[in-house]
Design an enzyme around this catalytic site. Structure first.
Site, mmCIF file in Angstrom:
data_model
loop_
_atom_site.group_PDB
_atom_site.id
_atom_site.type_symbol
_atom_site.label_atom_id
_atom_site.label_comp_id
_atom_site.label_asym_id
_atom_site.label_seq_id
_atom_site.Cartn_x
_atom_site.Cartn_y
_atom_site.Cartn_z
ATOM 1 N N ASN A 125 43.952 -65.465 42.652
ATOM 2 C CA ASN A 125 43.590 -64.216 42.344
ATOM 3 C C ASN A 125 43.568 -63.328 43.730
ATOM 4 O OD1 ASN A 125 41.040 -64.922 43.583
ATOM 5 N ND2 ASN A 125 39.773 -64.425 41.928
ATOM 6 N N GLU A 150 40.061 -66.797 46.093
ATOM 7 C CA GLU A 150 38.848 -67.869 45.919
ATOM 8 C C GLU A 150 39.106 -68.674 44.796
ATOM 9 O OE1 GLU A 150 36.992 -64.978 42.895
ATOM 10 O OE2 GLU A 150 37.906 -64.760 44.768
ATOM 11 N N CYS A 167 41.327 -62.091 45.736
ATOM 12 C CA CYS A 167 40.277 -62.402 46.504
ATOM 13 C C CYS A 167 40.754 -63.847 47.121
ATOM 14 C CB CYS A 167 39.023 -62.428 45.879
ATOM 15 S SG CYS A 167 38.334 -60.862 45.303
#
Length: 190
Positions: free
Chosen positions: A33, A37, A35
Site C-alpha cells: 500500500n 507497511e 505507506c
C-alpha cells in the site's frame, strides 16, 4: 515521488513477502500500500485497527489476559468491518470479501508500556517482553479468526492443505494449525 520524499524507502522485497505469505497458493503480492507497511495482492485492501498497549500495564505488570480479551474483540470487530465497508471499487470488494478477508491489527503505546513497567527500551528484557506481547497478539488473533470461521465459514480462497503449507502458518503453535485444518480461518492474513 511524494512517498519517497517523505521517508518511504521505495524498496520492496517481493520474493520474501511472497515466500512468507498465507496467500502464496492463490495470489502473489506484487506491491505494498502507499505507506509500505502492508504487501497486498492485486486490488487488495486491508482494514486496520490498533490496540493501545499502555493501559494494560498495572502496578508495573503487563496484563496479558486483558490483552487477549481485547485482541479477540478487535479481531471480531475488524472481521465485521470487512462486510460493513463501502468499497470504492468493485475489484476491491471482490478481492476482500470473496478473496482473503485481510485484516490488520496493529498496536500503539509500546514505549509507554515499557516505561510503566520500568523496562529500558532495547534491553534484553524489553526484547523478551515485546516478543511475549506480540506472540499473544498474533496467536489470539489467529485463534479468534479460526473461531469466526467455525461460526461463519473460512475465507473464500481457503484450502486447508495449502494454507497449512504457508511458511508463516508453519511457525504457529501446532494447536492453531490443527484448528485451521478442522475449522478453517476467516481472515487469510491478519
Amino acid at each position: 515521488a511524494s512517498a519517497h520524499a517523505s521517508a518511504e524507502p521505495g524498496m520492496y522485497f517481493i520474493d520474501r513477502a511472497n515466500y512468507f505469505s498465507n496467500s502464496w497458493y492463490f495470489a502473489s503480492l506484487p506491491c505494498t500500500n502507499p505507506c509500505g507497511e502492508q504487501p497486498l495482492l492485486a486490488w487488495g485492501v486491508c482494514n486496520l485497527g490498533h490496540v493501545n498497549l499502555e493501559p494494560f500495564v498495572k502496578d508495573s505488570q503487563f496484563d496479558y489476559e486483558g490483552l487477549r480479551e481485547h485482541v479477540a474483540i478487535a479481531t471480531r470487530f475488524l472481521d465485521n468491518v470487512v462486510d460493513a465497508t463501502l468499497y470504492f471499487a468493485p475489484e476491491n470488494e471482490e478481492a476482500q470479501k470473496n478473496g482473503i478477508r485481510r485484516i490488520g491489527l496493529g498496536t500503539l503505546g509500546l514505549a509507554d508500556a515499557l516505561i510503566k513497567m520500568g523496562i529500558r527500551y532495547g534491553s534484553q528484557e524489553s526484547l523478551d517482553t515485546i516478543g511475549k506481547i506480540y506472540t499473544v497478539i498474533r496467536d489470539t488473533a489467529y485463534d479468534t479468526s479460526a473461531d469466526i470461521s467455525r461460526e461463519k465459514g473460512p475465507f473464500k480462497k481457503f484450502e486447508a492443505d495449502k494454507y497449512l503449507q504457508s511458511k508463516l502458518v508453519q511457525t504457529l503453535r501446532e494447536e492453531l494449525q490443527e484448528k485451521f485444518g478442522k475449522y478453517g480461518i476467516s481472515n487469510g492474513i491478519l
